[in-house]
Design a protein around this motif. Structure first.
Motif, PDB file in Angstrom:
ATOM      1  N   LEU A  22       0.807  -1.218   0.000  1.00 40.02           N
ATOM      2  CA  LEU A  22       0.000   0.000   0.000  1.00 40.02           C
ATOM      3  C   LEU A  22       0.837   1.264   0.000  1.00 40.02           C
ATOM      4  CD1 LEU A  22      -2.803  -1.049   2.503  1.00 40.02           C
ATOM      5  CD2 LEU A  22      -2.988  -0.826   0.026  1.00 40.02           C
ATOM      6  N   LEU A  23       1.952   1.229   0.676  1.00 39.98           N
ATOM      7  CA  LEU A  23       2.776   2.423   0.803  1.00 39.98           C
ATOM      8  C   LEU A  23       4.039   2.356  -0.042  1.00 39.98           C
ATOM      9  CD1 LEU A  23       2.503   2.887   4.665  1.00 39.98           C
ATOM     10  CD2 LEU A  23       1.212   4.072   2.895  1.00 39.98           C
ATOM     11  N   GLY A  24       4.121   1.392  -0.909  1.00 39.27           N
ATOM     12  CA  GLY A  24       5.328   1.186  -1.700  1.00 39.27           C
ATOM     13  C   GLY A  24       5.792   2.425  -2.421  1.00 39.27           C
ATOM     14  N   GLU A  25       4.893   3.129  -3.073  1.00 39.60           N
ATOM     15  CA  GLU A  25       5.268   4.326  -3.832  1.00 39.60           C
ATOM     16  C   GLU A  25       5.809   5.392  -2.895  1.00 39.60           C
ATOM     17  OE1 GLU A  25       6.002   6.678  -7.042  1.00 39.60           O
ATOM     18  OE2 GLU A  25       5.410   4.588  -7.049  1.00 39.60           O
ATOM     19  N   LYS A  26       5.133   5.599  -1.759  1.00 37.75           N
ATOM     20  CA  LYS A  26       5.595   6.611  -0.808  1.00 37.75           C
ATOM     21  C   LYS A  26       6.896   6.174  -0.146  1.00 37.75           C
ATOM     22  CE  LYS A  26       2.089   9.399  -1.158  1.00 37.75           C
ATOM     23  NZ  LYS A  26       2.177  10.656  -1.807  1.00 37.75           N
ATOM     24  N   ALA A  27       7.027   4.892   0.155  1.00 37.24           N
ATOM     25  CA  ALA A  27       8.230   4.408   0.826  1.00 37.24           C
ATOM     26  C   ALA A  27       9.455   4.559  -0.063  1.00 37.24           C
ATOM     27  CB  ALA A  27       8.053   2.946   1.228  1.00 37.24           C
ATOM     28  N   ASN A  28       9.279   4.440  -1.371  1.00 43.38           N
ATOM     29  CA  ASN A  28      10.396   4.558  -2.296  1.00 43.38           C
ATOM     30  C   ASN A  28      10.503   5.938  -2.908  1.00 43.38           C
ATOM     31  OD1 ASN A  28      11.308   1.909  -2.028  1.00 43.38           O
ATOM     32  ND2 ASN A  28       9.682   1.178  -3.380  1.00 43.38           N
ATOM     33  N   ALA A  29       9.731   6.892  -2.447  1.00 49.10           N
ATOM     34  CA  ALA A  29       9.682   8.213  -3.060  1.00 49.10           C
ATOM     35  C   ALA A  29      10.957   9.013  -2.824  1.00 49.10           C
ATOM     36  CB  ALA A  29       8.481   8.999  -2.534  1.00 49.10           C
ATOM     37  N   ILE A  30      11.661   8.719  -1.755  1.00 58.97           N
ATOM     38  CA  ILE A  30      12.880   9.479  -1.451  1.00 58.97           C
ATOM     39  C   ILE A  30      14.018   8.485  -1.279  1.00 58.97           C
ATOM     40  CG2 ILE A  30      13.940  11.162   0.088  1.00 58.97           C
ATOM     41  CD1 ILE A  30      11.159  12.066   0.877  1.00 58.97           C
ATOM     42  N   THR A  31      14.493   7.984  -2.391  1.00 64.89           N
ATOM     43  CA  THR A  31      15.585   7.034  -2.342  1.00 64.89           C
ATOM     44  C   THR A  31      16.812   7.655  -2.986  1.00 64.89           C
ATOM     45  OG1 THR A  31      14.837   6.043  -4.402  1.00 64.89           O
ATOM     46  CG2 THR A  31      14.151   4.961  -2.379  1.00 64.89           C
ATOM     47  N   PRO A  32      17.932   7.650  -2.274  1.00 67.05           N
ATOM     48  CA  PRO A  32      19.142   8.213  -2.856  1.00 67.05           C
ATOM     49  C   PRO A  32      19.704   7.261  -3.912  1.00 67.05           C
ATOM     50  CG  PRO A  32      19.609   7.273  -0.719  1.00 67.05           C
ATOM     51  CD  PRO A  32      18.123   7.155  -0.934  1.00 67.05           C
ATOM     52  N   GLY A  33      20.598   7.782  -4.695  1.00 70.21           N
ATOM     53  CA  GLY A  33      21.275   6.930  -5.652  1.00 70.21           C
ATOM     54  C   GLY A  33      20.748   7.083  -7.060  1.00 70.21           C
ATOM     55  N   PRO A  34      21.220   6.214  -7.934  1.00 72.24           N
ATOM     56  CA  PRO A  34      20.935   6.355  -9.357  1.00 72.24           C
ATOM     57  C   PRO A  34      19.573   5.817  -9.783  1.00 72.24           C
ATOM     58  CG  PRO A  34      22.364   4.489  -9.009  1.00 72.24           C
ATOM     59  CD  PRO A  34      22.155   5.139  -7.667  1.00 72.24           C
ATOM     60  N   ALA A  35      18.714   5.470  -8.848  1.00 69.06           N
ATOM     61  CA  ALA A  35      17.424   4.881  -9.201  1.00 69.06           C
ATOM     62  C   ALA A  35      16.721   5.706 -10.273  1.00 69.06           C
ATOM     63  CB  ALA A  35      16.543   4.749  -7.969  1.00 69.06           C
ATOM     64  N   ARG A  36      16.614   6.996 -10.070  1.00 71.47           N
ATOM     65  CA  ARG A  36      15.984   7.881 -11.047  1.00 71.47           C
ATOM     66  C   ARG A  36      16.433   9.298 -10.749  1.00 71.47           C
ATOM     67  NH1 ARG A  36       9.608   8.279 -12.489  1.00 71.47           N
ATOM     68  NH2 ARG A  36       9.632   6.140 -11.801  1.00 71.47           N
ATOM     69  N   ASP A  37      17.223   9.852 -11.642  1.00 69.94           N
ATOM     70  CA  ASP A  37      17.690  11.225 -11.480  1.00 69.94           C
ATOM     71  C   ASP A  37      16.788  12.134 -12.292  1.00 69.94           C
ATOM     72  OD1 ASP A  37      18.971  13.623 -11.162  1.00 69.94           O
ATOM     73  OD2 ASP A  37      20.863  12.983 -12.062  1.00 69.94           O
ATOM     74  N   LEU A  38      15.764  12.653 -11.647  1.00 68.36           N
ATOM     75  CA  LEU A  38      14.788  13.494 -12.325  1.00 68.36           C
ATOM     76  C   LEU A  38      15.388  14.814 -12.794  1.00 68.36           C
ATOM     77  CD1 LEU A  38      11.721  12.938  -9.966  1.00 68.36           C
ATOM     78  CD2 LEU A  38      12.231  11.774 -12.125  1.00 68.36           C
ATOM     79  N   CYS A  39      16.473  15.237 -12.175  1.00 68.92           N
ATOM     80  CA  CYS A  39      17.090  16.525 -12.516  1.00 68.92           C
ATOM     81  C   CYS A  39      18.085  16.424 -13.671  1.00 68.92           C
ATOM     82  CB  CYS A  39      17.790  17.110 -11.288  1.00 68.92           C
ATOM     83  SG  CYS A  39      16.645  17.564  -9.975  1.00 68.92           S
ATOM     84  N   LYS A  40      18.360  15.218 -14.121  1.00 71.54           N
ATOM     85  CA  LYS A  40      19.384  15.017 -15.153  1.00 71.54           C
ATOM     86  C   LYS A  40      19.087  15.785 -16.431  1.00 71.54           C
ATOM     87  CE  LYS A  40      21.918  11.455 -17.582  1.00 71.54           C
ATOM     88  NZ  LYS A  40      22.044  10.041 -17.884  1.00 71.54           N
ATOM     89  N   GLU A  41      17.835  15.896 -16.802  1.00 72.13           N
ATOM     90  CA  GLU A  41      17.468  16.551 -18.057  1.00 72.13           C
ATOM     91  C   GLU A  41      17.075  18.023 -17.886  1.00 72.13           C
ATOM     92  OE1 GLU A  41      17.967  15.012 -20.945  1.00 72.13           O
ATOM     93  OE2 GLU A  41      18.649  13.265 -19.791  1.00 72.13           O
TER      94      GLU A  41
END
Length: 167
Positions: A22-41
């Motif tokens: 149920l909380l998977g999206e929120k639990a993974n919303a602030i994960t450090p590392g290369p998972a997804r660099d939204l600022c790259k572009e």
């Protein structure tokens, strides 16, 4: 007794599993590392990363970036009061106020998944920042808020880039 303990453990395990689902999206919303660099572009990656602070959920990152622009716009608006009074500073004060309204509306647009209105309101904020500089350009003077409004335009540009992840 052993059956009771086993049932308790199964119940706890099921509850933990449900919480992760149920909380998977929120639990993974602030994960450090290369998972997804939204600022790259984005065009201003350093500003973006300072606003997003490792958030990898596009909606949350866009909301955080817009909140950062609002905070800095409020600060710039306060600067206009300290610089004295003039028609140009009044224009800046008013324009920054309009930008805050547009940015707060943009926050609502993110929550409502309304990309068209989001883009419109972010664009309106950029125009409002430019209006401040234009007021001084009309009298042939550099804006004392030029550094502020440039940073605000850059931050808002990042918000527009982050919003592309919402599609």
């Amino acid at each position: 007794m052993a059956i009771k303990n086993s049932l308790s453990l199964i119940f706890v395990a099921a509850a933990v599993a449900a919480a992760f689902i149920l909380l998977g999206e929120k639990a993974n919303a602030i994960t450090p590392g290369p998972a997804r660099d939204l600022c790259k572009e984005t065009d201003y990656q350093q500003l973006c990363r300072a606003a997003v602070k490792g958030i990898t959920n596009p909606e949350m990152a866009t909301e955080a970036a817009i909140s950062a622009v609002i905070t800095e716009t409020v600060n710039a608006k306060e600067v206009t009061k300290r610089l004295g009074t003039s028609r140009e500073l009044d224009t800046c004060h008013d324009s920054l106020g309009y930008a805050i309204v547009s940015l707060r509306t943009a926050q609502k647009n993110v929550k409502e998944h309304d990309r068209v209105s989001l883009d419109k309101n972010l664009g309106a904020a950029v125009s409002d920042f430019a209006s401040c500089d234009d007021a001084f350009a009309e009298i042939g003077r550099p804006s004392p808020l030029a550094n502020n409004t440039r940073a605000l335009r850059h931050m808002t540009s990042n918000c527009m880039a982050l919003a592309t992840w919402l599609d």
